[in-house]
Design a protein around this motif. Structure first.
Motif, PDB file in Angstrom:
ATOM      1  N   GLY A 164      10.975   6.937  11.142  1.00  0.00           N
ATOM      2  CA  GLY A 164      10.302   5.655  10.930  1.00  0.00           C
ATOM      3  C   GLY A 164       9.632   5.079  12.149  1.00  0.00           C
ATOM      4  N   ALA A 165       9.449   5.893  13.194  1.00  0.00           N
ATOM      5  CA  ALA A 165       8.710   5.450  14.384  1.00  0.00           C
ATOM      6  C   ALA A 165       7.227   5.726  14.158  1.00  0.00           C
ATOM      7  CB  ALA A 165       9.216   6.183  15.619  1.00  0.00           C
ATOM      8  N   ILE A 166       6.431   4.679  14.205  1.00  0.00           N
ATOM      9  CA  ILE A 166       4.989   4.810  13.988  1.00  0.00           C
ATOM     10  C   ILE A 166       4.272   4.560  15.303  1.00  0.00           C
ATOM     11  CG2 ILE A 166       2.969   3.869  12.799  1.00  0.00           C
ATOM     12  CD1 ILE A 166       4.707   3.272  10.422  1.00  0.00           C
ATOM     13  N   GLU A 187      -0.066   5.529   7.471  1.00  0.00           N
ATOM     14  CA  GLU A 187       1.202   5.798   8.153  1.00  0.00           C
ATOM     15  C   GLU A 187       2.388   5.192   7.408  1.00  0.00           C
ATOM     16  OE1 GLU A 187       1.085   8.077  10.156  1.00  0.00           O
ATOM     17  OE2 GLU A 187      -1.059   8.031  10.575  1.00  0.00           O
ATOM     18  N   VAL A 188       2.232   4.000   6.870  1.00  0.00           N
ATOM     19  CA  VAL A 188       3.333   3.399   6.112  1.00  0.00           C
ATOM     20  C   VAL A 188       3.604   4.193   4.838  1.00  0.00           C
ATOM     21  CG1 VAL A 188       4.111   1.349   4.855  1.00  0.00           C
ATOM     22  CG2 VAL A 188       2.992   1.099   7.087  1.00  0.00           C
ATOM     23  N   ALA A 189       2.555   4.746   4.232  1.00  0.00           N
ATOM     24  CA  ALA A 189       2.740   5.576   3.032  1.00  0.00           C
ATOM     25  C   ALA A 189       3.608   6.788   3.338  1.00  0.00           C
ATOM     26  CB  ALA A 189       1.392   6.003   2.469  1.00  0.00           C
ATOM     27  N   HIS A 190       3.577   7.224   4.598  1.00  0.00           N
ATOM     28  CA  HIS A 190       4.441   8.351   4.979  1.00  0.00           C
ATOM     29  C   HIS A 190       5.921   7.967   4.984  1.00  0.00           C
ATOM     30  CE1 HIS A 190       1.747  11.600   5.620  1.00  0.00           C
ATOM     31  NE2 HIS A 190       1.057  11.004   6.576  1.00  0.00           N
ATOM     32  N   ARG A 191       6.232   6.679   4.989  1.00  0.00           N
ATOM     33  CA  ARG A 191       7.629   6.257   4.863  1.00  0.00           C
ATOM     34  C   ARG A 191       8.129   6.453   3.434  1.00  0.00           C
ATOM     35  NH1 ARG A 191      10.894   6.626   7.419  1.00  0.00           N
ATOM     36  NH2 ARG A 191      12.104   4.703   7.316  1.00  0.00           N
ATOM     37  N   LEU A 192       7.189   6.637   2.513  1.00  0.00           N
ATOM     38  CA  LEU A 192       7.530   6.924   1.125  1.00  0.00           C
ATOM     39  C   LEU A 192       7.478   8.415   0.837  1.00  0.00           C
ATOM     40  CD1 LEU A 192       5.446   4.053  -0.506  1.00  0.00           C
ATOM     41  CD2 LEU A 192       7.946   4.168  -0.407  1.00  0.00           C
ATOM     42  N   HIS A 193       6.476   9.081   1.412  1.00  0.00           N
ATOM     43  CA  HIS A 193       6.267  10.511   1.156  1.00  0.00           C
ATOM     44  C   HIS A 193       5.798  11.170   2.456  1.00  0.00           C
ATOM     45  CE1 HIS A 193       6.477   9.373  -3.065  1.00  0.00           C
ATOM     46  NE2 HIS A 193       5.509   8.485  -2.839  1.00  0.00           N
ATOM     47  N   MET A 194       6.629  12.047   3.022  1.00  0.00           N
ATOM     48  CA  MET A 194       6.267  12.711   4.273  1.00  0.00           C
ATOM     49  C   MET A 194       5.444  13.966   3.995  1.00  0.00           C
ATOM     50  SD  MET A 194       7.164  11.056   6.957  1.00  0.00           S
ATOM     51  CE  MET A 194       7.182  12.268   8.269  1.00  0.00           C
TER      52      MET A 194
END
Length: 232
Positions: A164-166, A187-194
């Motif tokens: 969760g480090a952006i 980038e925040v969407a990657h907190r849902l789907h990597m």
């Protein structure tokens, strides 16, 4: 995605051949920062045939180099982009400090420290805005973000770790607001789907507030110029 570097007779720059899983055709562009041509080919494409095709694009390459973006220095009366609008840097003397006033960035202190002062101010401004917007978008997504920081990566506008480090490029503060919001949504969407699956794309567009293609294309167009700001 894999990359290999080749020299092609007749071309003024080395060619980086990039195999990309999503590529459906050959694509050639100039990477001004790396000083090379980037040739993207489909995963099963012939590198030899692609390089032969690239060699036939010499006239296009030379024309692009003639119109290459030039760097902007952080100097008195220099004009640079800020949040997508042109602003003029002005030395005002007196106490050290930097502030935005209308369409001017006013810089106090010694002239020989102007470059460092302006860059520090831009980094700080970018960090503040990106932290605030990331927190807002993360709340709407119902996810947490461990940290937000800024740097000056050569080719990436942002990255998100599994913890969760952006991290963002501070140069996003130079771009129009929709470009900055696009990268934050990405980038925040990657907190849902990597990954970059269909579910990721749907989350990205929901967090952005609509189709991301125009903002992504605009950032790609402006990128070479933004990455040269302050480098002269």
């Amino acid at each position: 995605m894999s990359t290999a570097i080749f020299e092609v007779v007749g071309l003024p720059l080395p060619v980086a051949v990039v195999r990309h899983h999503a590529a459906r055709r050959l694509r050639l562009r100039i990477d001004h920062e790396r000083g090379q041509l980037r040739l993207t080919i489909p995963p099963r494409g012939s590198a030899r045939a692609a390089l032969r095709w690239a060699g036939e694009q010499r006239a296009w390459v030379e024309a692009q180099l003639c119109n290459a973006p030039t760097g902007v220095s952080f100097a008195d009366r220099a004009i640079m982009p800020f949040r997508g609008q042109p602003v003029t840097i002005r030395a005002v003397g007196g106490r050290r400090g930097v502030k935005l006033e209308g369409n001017a960035i006013l810089v106090g202190g010694p002239v020989d420290s102007m470059r460092r002062s302006v860059e520090r101010w831009l980094r700080r401004t970018a960090a503040d805005q990106l932290s605030t917007l990331t927190a807002e978008v993360a709340r709407s997504a119902g996810v947490s973000v461990r940290s937000v920081s800024v740097g000056d990566a050569a080719s990436r506008w942002g990255s998100c770790s599994s913890s969760g480090a952006i991290r963002y490029s501070w140069r996003l503060i130079l771009a129009p607001p929709q470009c900055l919001r696009f990268v934050v949504a990405h980038e925040v969407a990657h907190r849902l789907h990597m990954d970059h699956s269909a579910r990721f794309r749907a989350a990205e567009e929901q967090l952005f507030g609509g189709p991301v293609a125009p903002a992504r294309a605009l950032l790609r167009e402006l990128g070479p110029t933004l990455r040269l700001v302050g480098r002269r």
